[in-house]
Each structure stands twice: as structure tokens, then as C-alpha cells.
Scaffold this motif. Structure first.
Motif, PDB file in Angstrom:
ATOM      1  N   ALA A 109       6.576  -3.632   4.978  1.00 52.88           N
ATOM      2  CA  ALA A 109       7.214  -4.094   3.744  1.00 52.88           C
ATOM      3  C   ALA A 109       7.666  -5.541   3.873  1.00 52.88           C
ATOM      4  O   ALA A 109       7.475  -6.359   2.963  1.00 52.88           O
ATOM      5  CB  ALA A 109       8.399  -3.196   3.408  1.00 52.88           C
ATOM      6  N   LEU A 110       8.258  -5.890   5.011  1.00 52.09           N
ATOM      7  CA  LEU A 110       8.704  -7.263   5.232  1.00 52.09           C
ATOM      8  C   LEU A 110       7.525  -8.226   5.282  1.00 52.09           C
ATOM      9  O   LEU A 110       7.592  -9.346   4.760  1.00 52.09           O
ATOM     10  CB  LEU A 110       9.512  -7.344   6.537  1.00 52.09           C
ATOM     11  CG  LEU A 110      10.860  -6.616   6.536  1.00 52.09           C
ATOM     12  CD1 LEU A 110      11.439  -6.584   7.941  1.00 52.09           C
ATOM     13  CD2 LEU A 110      11.837  -7.272   5.562  1.00 52.09           C
ATOM     14  N   VAL A 157      10.990  -6.859  -2.803  1.00 55.58           N
ATOM     15  CA  VAL A 157      11.254  -6.533  -1.398  1.00 55.58           C
ATOM     16  C   VAL A 157      12.384  -5.512  -1.285  1.00 55.58           C
ATOM     17  O   VAL A 157      12.341  -4.600  -0.452  1.00 55.58           O
ATOM     18  CB  VAL A 157      11.573  -7.810  -0.596  1.00 55.58           C
ATOM     19  CG1 VAL A 157      11.902  -7.456   0.849  1.00 55.58           C
ATOM     20  CG2 VAL A 157      10.390  -8.771  -0.638  1.00 55.58           C
ATOM     21  N   GLY A 171       6.211  -8.816   1.767  1.00 57.15           N
ATOM     22  CA  GLY A 171       7.122  -9.728   1.077  1.00 57.15           C
ATOM     23  C   GLY A 171       6.946 -11.164   1.525  1.00 57.15           C
ATOM     24  O   GLY A 171       6.933 -12.094   0.710  1.00 57.15           O
ATOM     25  N   SER A 172       6.779 -11.377   2.828  1.00 58.47           N
ATOM     26  CA  SER A 172       6.582 -12.717   3.355  1.00 58.47           C
ATOM     27  C   SER A 172       5.266 -13.316   2.866  1.00 58.47           C
ATOM     28  O   SER A 172       5.200 -14.508   2.527  1.00 58.47           O
ATOM     29  CB  SER A 172       6.600 -12.680   4.888  1.00 58.47           C
ATOM     30  OG  SER A 172       6.318 -13.948   5.433  1.00 58.47           O
ATOM     31  N   LEU A 176      12.716 -13.226   5.731  1.00 58.66           N
ATOM     32  CA  LEU A 176      11.892 -12.026   5.908  1.00 58.66           C
ATOM     33  C   LEU A 176      11.161 -12.068   7.244  1.00 58.66           C
ATOM     34  O   LEU A 176      11.048 -11.045   7.942  1.00 58.66           O
ATOM     35  CB  LEU A 176      10.903 -11.898   4.752  1.00 58.66           C
ATOM     36  CG  LEU A 176      11.517 -11.729   3.354  1.00 58.66           C
ATOM     37  CD1 LEU A 176      10.418 -11.686   2.296  1.00 58.66           C
ATOM     38  CD2 LEU A 176      12.375 -10.474   3.284  1.00 58.66           C
TER      39      LEU A 176
END
Length: 331
Positions: free
Chosen positions: A137-138, A223, A141-142, A288
Motif C-alpha cells: 500500500a505504501l 493512502v 501511494g509513493s 511514504l
């Protein structure tokens, strides 16, 4: 938990399709429906052995001058993202690699866009099958933050970030590769928005005009949803609108028992006031990345872009433009 598949982050980007397409070839091809929203239809076609996604007005709609203008505006903005130089990130992947490629476009005899076909589905589809692990997930998002940073450096905003616009390419034994698509909404005033991911200024009767800070809020919302499993505000559209305009979201640490570092990363992006949010999406990206590094038990070995902007403003101005450097350095 299905996740992104594969054994880790991709180290190289997918190949970008390079085709010259005519409307005659599109009209003659077999079309496989992908999506339709009442205004547009998106289909998959195979041209010269390459699958592409074709976006056209819905067949039952009358072609009006405004619709043709919208397609032209969308295509021009999207094409500028393709041609603009991109800042390299560690390895061989750059910011632009996280934007769905516009292969070709035209407005005769009807408006059409030809985009790279994303065979890994959308984030909305993945979430329908289960949540992503936090590390994935991180990373997603990044990656989307990188796509936005490339667009913002060209003066282009998105304004419709949501799981349905985050698309993936399959990468054999690696995680699916995320890209941000649908670059038309931010270029068309009055375009319908997704209330759950909209920023407060998009919902206020007399709010500030949406801008790059709007994208930061929407990415923070995305996020937050990925790492907590819920949206910052839930309910029907009226309830969500009222709460976004009057309240702050519950911190991720309280919502899902995450470390306080998640609050430090996400809450600045989710401020009601645009002025209180991150000055640039580069700061959210760095936060992130730092969270992901902490989850892996390591530390970031490379200097982040925002750190380089602060320490080397003259050198970085060649990439970002002087105004962007000064704004970031003043953060």
C-alpha cells in the motif's frame, strides 16, 4: 490476502507502446468492452500485435463542440506529460513511468484517445478482492505521488484520484506496476467528482479553486484507505461532504492501530485548509518511502528529492524551475 502478486517491487518499468494509429484501423478492429460511464466508452483493441485501450464518446451521444474541445484539451495535457523530461528515481524507473501512456489521439471523424492497455486491472478491482499488505500500500501511494509530481512540474493537476484511476500492468514475477490514468477530469471545470475522495475545496459552495494541494489531499485519502481499510470519512455523499467541511479525520493510529508515524505522514495531507497541507507532493512521497523503509527494518540510503531541493537549489532548478524550488525549499 491477494496483494499485487509476485515476489517484490519491480526494478524496471513496463515497455511503453510505440504505435502510430489511424481511426480507420480503430474502426476496423474488434472491440472488447472495458468500461463505460454514460459519457464515454473504453474498449480494448489489438493493433499490429499490441493491445491498446480506446476511449471514445458513448455511441448514443450527440457530438457537440464542447465534447470535442474536452477531448482535445485532455489529449493535449496528457501528451505533454509524455514529452516532458522526467526526474530519474533509484534504478531505471522514473516519475513519468507511473503515468498511463497516451499512445495516440485524434478528433476526426469522432474524438478518440488510444492508451496503453493495463492488463493488471485497477486498484478498485484489487480492493474488491481483499486489502493490500501495508508495504505494498505504501509503495503504491509513493508511485502515485511520483506520477503527480511529474504532472505538477508541468503545471498539470489530476483532481480525480480514486482506486478506479490507479491501474496496473502485470510484471511476471514482480508486483504489479501501478500507473495513474484518466487525466481529463482536472482539465474540465465542472467535471463530476467522487465525493469520498474529493478535497474540501471541491465541495465548498465558495471554496478555493482546486490546485496541486487538491491532489495532495486526494492522495492522502487514497493512502489512508489503503493502510487503514476505511475512508477518512464514511457515509452517504451528504454526510461525507458535511464532515469534510467541518471535521478532521480520525488519525490512522486510532483508526487501525498503526504506529504514530502514519499520523505524521498522512494527517498533513488531509488538512481542511490547503495552506496547512504539504507544500509539494514530494514531501508526502518522502514520508511514504520512509514508512516503507521502517517497515522493512532498514533506512533510506539515497537522498530524497525534497532533500536535494533544499541542499542544492541551484542545481535542482534546472529540473523543477526556480519557482518550484523556492517553494519547496521554504517548507
Amino acid at each position: 490476502m491477494p496483494g499485487l502478486g509476485g515476489s517484490g517491487r519491480p526494478t524496471t518499468p513496463p515497455r511503453r507502446p510505440a504505435l502510430s494509429i489511424s481511426y480507420e484501423a480503430i474502426a476496423a478492429a474488434d472491440h472488447e468492452p472495458i468500461a463505460a460511464d454514460g459519457l464515454h466508452e473504453i474498449t480494448r483493441v489489438d493493433l499490429d500485435g499490441v493491445s491498446v485501450a480506446i476511449k471514445q464518446p458513448a455511441t448514443d451521444r450527440t457530438l457537440k463542440e464542447g465534447l470535442v474541445k474536452r477531448f482535445r484539451t485532455e489529449a493535449t495535457a496528457w501528451a505533454s506529460l509524455e514529452s516532458a523530461p522526467a526526474v530519474e528515481t533509484p534504478g531505471s524507473i522514473n516519475q513519468r513511468d507511473h503515468i498511463v501512456s497516451l499512445v495516440d489521439w485524434g478528433v476526426e471523424p469522432v474524438p478518440w484517445l488510444a492508451m496503453e492497455y493495463m492488463d493488471g486491472g485497477s486498484l478498485a478491482e484489487l480492493l474488491g478482492r481483499g486489502e493490500l499488505p501495508v508495504e505494498q500500500a505504501l509503495w503504491v501511494g509513493s508511485c502515485i505521488a511520483r506520477a503527480l509530481l511529474h504532472a505538477h512540474q508541468q503545471g498539470i493537476v489530476h483532481h480525480d484520484l480514486k482506486p478506479g484511476n490507479v491501474l496496473f500492468t502485470q510484471m511476471a514475477d514482480r508486483w504489479r506496476f501501478p500507473k495513474l490514468g484518466d487525466w481529463g477530469a482536472g482539465q474540465t471545470p465542472g467535471e463530476a467528482m467522487t465525493i469520498a475522495y474529493a478535497a474540501p475545496e471541491q465541495l465548498a459552495d465558495a471554496g478555493d479553486a482546486p490546485d496541486q494541494a487538491t491532489d495532495i489531499y486526494q492522495l492522502g485519502t487514497l493512502v489512508y484507505r489503503l493502510v487503514t481499510g476505511v475512508l477518512p470519512f464514511e457515509g452517504d455523499n451528504t454526510t461525507i461532504r458535511e464532515r469534510k467541511l467541518s471535521a478532521d479525520p480520525v488519525a490512522p493510529s486510532e483508526q487501525a492501530g498503526l504506529p504514530a508515524a502514519f499520523d505524521d505522514a498522512l494527517m498533513p495531507a488531509l488538512q481542511r485548509s490547503k495552506a496547512a497541507r504539504y507544500d509539494t507532493v514530494a514531501y508526502l512521497r518522502d514520508e511514504l518511502d520512509a514508512l516503507a523503509a521502517q517497515r522493512r527494518g532498514g533506512s533510506q540510503q539515497t537522498m530524497s528529492e525534497s532533500q536535494m531541493i533544499t541542499q542544492f537549489p541551484t542545481e535542482m532548478s534546472a529540473i523543477h524551475g526556480a519557482d518550484g524550488v523556492l517553494r519547496a525549499a521554504a517548507h
